[in-house]
Design an enzyme around this catalytic site. Structure first.
Site, PDB file in Angstrom:
ATOM      1  CB  SER A  98      92.185   4.741   8.840  1.00 42.16           C
ATOM      2  OG  SER A  98      92.372   3.572   9.613  1.00 42.16           O
ATOM      3  CG  ASN A 131      94.312  -7.649   5.965  1.00 42.90           C
ATOM      4  OD1 ASN A 131      94.498  -6.544   6.473  1.00 42.90           O
ATOM      5  ND2 ASN A 131      95.258  -8.319   5.319  1.00 42.90           N
ATOM      6  CB  THR A 185      59.356  16.584 -25.388  1.00 40.45           C
ATOM      7  OG1 THR A 185      58.798  17.357 -26.438  1.00 40.45           O
ATOM      8  CG2 THR A 185      58.345  15.535 -24.936  1.00 40.45           C
ATOM      9  CG  HIS A 186      62.883  18.506 -27.404  1.00 43.41           C
ATOM     10  ND1 HIS A 186      64.040  17.887 -27.807  1.00 43.41           N
ATOM     11  CD2 HIS A 186      61.860  17.728 -27.857  1.00 43.41           C
ATOM     12  CE1 HIS A 186      63.731  16.796 -28.509  1.00 43.41           C
ATOM     13  NE2 HIS A 186      62.411  16.675 -28.536  1.00 43.41           N
ATOM     14  CB  SER A 191      69.593  37.638  -1.975  1.00 44.83           C
ATOM     15  OG  SER A 191      70.558  38.632  -2.281  1.00 44.83           O
ATOM     16  CE  LYS A 201      66.858  35.994  -6.527  1.00 50.63           C
ATOM     17  NZ  LYS A 201      68.258  35.983  -6.931  1.00 50.63           N
ATOM     18  CD  GLU A 229      69.777  27.476  -6.365  1.00 56.97           C
ATOM     19  OE1 GLU A 229      70.844  27.945  -6.765  1.00 56.97           O
ATOM     20  OE2 GLU A 229      68.920  28.142  -5.757  1.00 56.97           O
ATOM     21  CE1 TYR A 262      92.959  -3.772   3.697  1.00 62.94           C
ATOM     22  CE2 TYR A 262      95.342  -3.693   3.928  1.00 62.94           C
ATOM     23  CZ  TYR A 262      94.103  -3.107   4.089  1.00 62.94           C
ATOM     24  OH  TYR A 262      94.013  -1.852   4.639  1.00 62.94           O
TER      25      TYR A 262
HETATM   26  N1  ARG Z   1      92.830   0.538   8.609  1.00 64.71           N
HETATM   27  C1  ARG Z   1      92.877  -0.544   7.679  1.00 64.71           C
HETATM   28  C2  ARG Z   1      91.863  -0.317   6.562  1.00 64.71           C
HETATM   29  O1  ARG Z   1      91.043   0.480   6.728  1.00 64.71           O
HETATM   30  C3  ARG Z   1      92.586  -1.819   8.360  1.00 64.71           C
HETATM   31  C4  ARG Z   1      93.244  -3.005   7.747  1.00 64.71           C
HETATM   32  C5  ARG Z   1      94.699  -2.847   7.805  1.00 64.71           C
HETATM   33  N2  ARG Z   1      95.395  -4.033   7.499  1.00 64.71           N
HETATM   34  C6  ARG Z   1      96.702  -4.042   7.247  1.00 64.71           C
HETATM   35  N3  ARG Z   1      97.269  -5.166   7.002  1.00 64.71           N
HETATM   36  N4  ARG Z   1      97.416  -2.944   7.192  1.00 64.71           N
HETATM   37  O2  ARG Z   1      91.915  -0.949   5.538  1.00 64.71           O
END
Ligand code: ARG
Length: 472
Positions: free
Chosen positions: A25, A112, A157-158, A279, A285, A292, A319
């Site tokens: 991650s 965790n 309205t509408h 545009s 334009k 938007e 977790y």
């Molecule tokens: N990268 C993990 C998350 O975002 C951190 C916690 C991971 N814990 C584990 N037991 N794999 O949730």
């Protein structure tokens, strides 16, 4: 601490390369670096205060974390994919710098509860920022409303012209929505302010941690009450996303009106050149792309809410790695709402309202028909009957190609003998607005009061925010 890291001693093979990328991650949770280091410093201080590690060890750890934080801030910290996430990256870098003593930092802690804290810290800051952004849009709306307490335009309205209102009243309607959004953001911030640190992986820890001290250190007034819940739930993220979705829906409705009002068909406003685009093909334009996009980006904020709800709905305690998926939704919803609010503020501050076109639009569409019915009520007729009579008047006027005020008294009296000279005064659009003089109404006097009330509220909230800022 390579791919085959010390905590994977039970494994006999390194991670598959694709799995390494799939599992990691760090690509997105590096955004939690500040929060992660702050949580670690708080944890290290507490470990020392509790005598779990020595003061000297804590000093080394904190010094190392400080240098990591400096690198992160300077943008020179090298995030490593083989270190999976922000927690392992910081811990690994710490070991590179201070050696084996770095390993003491994780005493009584798990990734965790660590990630549960980091995400809460991020969300708190995001809520605060959005609150400030909302206050800025409200400020702009109040400023513009103050210029237009006597500017009359059709209310709809509408999407059919209905009754005249003043422009300030229309703008203040959005101020009301944004004030509720602000309150929801504030509410969500209060509820998430509990420190989960000490929950460990799921069941707490055998070490005598001082959970309250950590909470105080990171600026949370309380600690969570259940270790399983601490690491398992992300309802604070859901609240953030839900609140931000509702806010975005309000912005989207306003944006839609800005688009509509900028059309030649309405012609109620002109976007400032700095907030409109051209545009590539049609030289004439001038497009309201900014509005938007505010409208369009709402879909993606709502999408993040739905994704997060679905993410959580089937998860057993405690977790599960699924929870790693909470972050991108949170980050993107925050970035999107933050940008939309800032762009909208700019649009509101710079847009030109075409008050002539607005007034002109009140002359067609029989906007004063209700006033004529109300007039008959003052002459003693039940409203239902008055409504019926005025419907006939409208039909008559439509066939004659006239507005109601162009009808002569004789013509009116053909339909009801109750009409007299007062009827023509009742049809005056300005008078009609003036007469809507009750709390929440559109009379300039009431709108002036509403404006003052809104401005006072705004000042109090801005004061609160500044006070909170200076407290740190
Ligand atoms: N990268 C993990 C998350 O975002 C951190 C916690 C991971 N814990 C584990 N037991 N794999 O949730």
């Amino acid at each position: 601490m390579g791919t085959h890291s010390p905590w994977s001693g039970r494994f006999e093979k390194p991670l598959d390369e694709l799995v390494q990328r799939f599992n990691a991650s760090i690509g997105f949770d590096q955004r939690l670096a500040e929060e992660d280091v702050a949580g670690s410093i708080a944890h290290a201080k507490m470990l020392a205060a509790q005598g779990i590690i020595t003061r000297d060890e804590a000093a080394k750890i904190i010094e190392g974390l400080d240098s990591i934080r400096n690198e992160i801030r300077a943008g020179t910290f090298a995030f490593r994919l083989d270190r999976e996430d922000i927690h392992f990256n910081v811990e690994g870098a710490l070991a590179d710098r201070i050696g084996a003593v770095a390993g003491k930092l994780h005493t009584g802690r798990s990734r965790n509860d660590q990630v549960a804290l980091d995400v809460r810290l991020f969300t708190r800051q995001a809520l605060e920022q959005l609150q400030g952004d909302v206050l800025n849009v409200i400020d702009a709306l109040i400023d513009r409303a103050a210029e237009h307490t006597a500017t009359i335009l059709p209310g709809y309205t509408h999407l059919q012209r209905a009754q005249p209102v003043v422009l300030a009243h229309h703008l203040l309607a959005y101020v009301e929505m944004l004030r509720r959004d602000y309150a929801r953001l504030s509410d969500a911030r209060g509820r998430l302010a509990e420190s989960p640190l000490g929950a460990g992986a799921l069941a707490g820890t055998t070490f005598p941690l001082d959970r309250e001290a950590v909470a105080r250190n990171v600026g949370f007034p309380a600690i969570t009450r259940n270790s399983l819940d601490s690491v398992a739930d992300r309802d604070f993220a859901l609240e953030f996303l839900a609140t931000t979705s509702i806010l975005s829906v309000h912005l989207s409705r306003f944006a839609e009106e800005l688009v509509l009002w900028s059309t030649q068909e309405f012609g109620f406003l002109i976007f400032d050149d700095a907030y409109a685009t051209g545009s590539s093909m049609m030289p004439q334009k001038k497009n309201p792309d900014t509005a938007e996009l505010i409208r369009g980006k709402t879909g993606r904020v709502i999408g993040h809410l739905v994704a997060a709800l679905v993410l959580l709905k089937g998860l057993p305690l405690a977790y599960n790695k699924d929870l790693q998926e909470d972050k991108e939704a949170l980050f993107d919803a925050y970035d999107t709402a933050h940008d939309c609010l800032r762009v909208l503020e700019g649009i509101v501050r710079t847009v030109t309202f075409r008050t002539d076109r607005m007034r002109q639009a009140t002359t067609e569409g029989f906007l004063n028909a209700t006033d004529l019915a109300d007039y008959l009520v003052t002459r003693g007729l039940p409203f239902r009957e008055a409504h019926g009579i005025v419907s006939q008047v409208v039909l008559f006027a439509e066939r004659a190609g006239k507005t109601l005020e162009q009808l002569t008294l004789e013509e009116l009296r053909l339909i009801s003998p109750l009409f007299d000279a007062g009827a023509q005064t009742a049809l005056d659009v300005d008078q009609g607005v003036l007469r809507r003089d009750l709390p929440g109404g559109t009379s300039p006097r009431r709108v002036q009061q509403a404006l003052e009330e809104a401005r006072n509220w705004w000042s109090v909230e801005v004061g609160r925010q500044t006070a909170a800022d200076t407290q740190g």
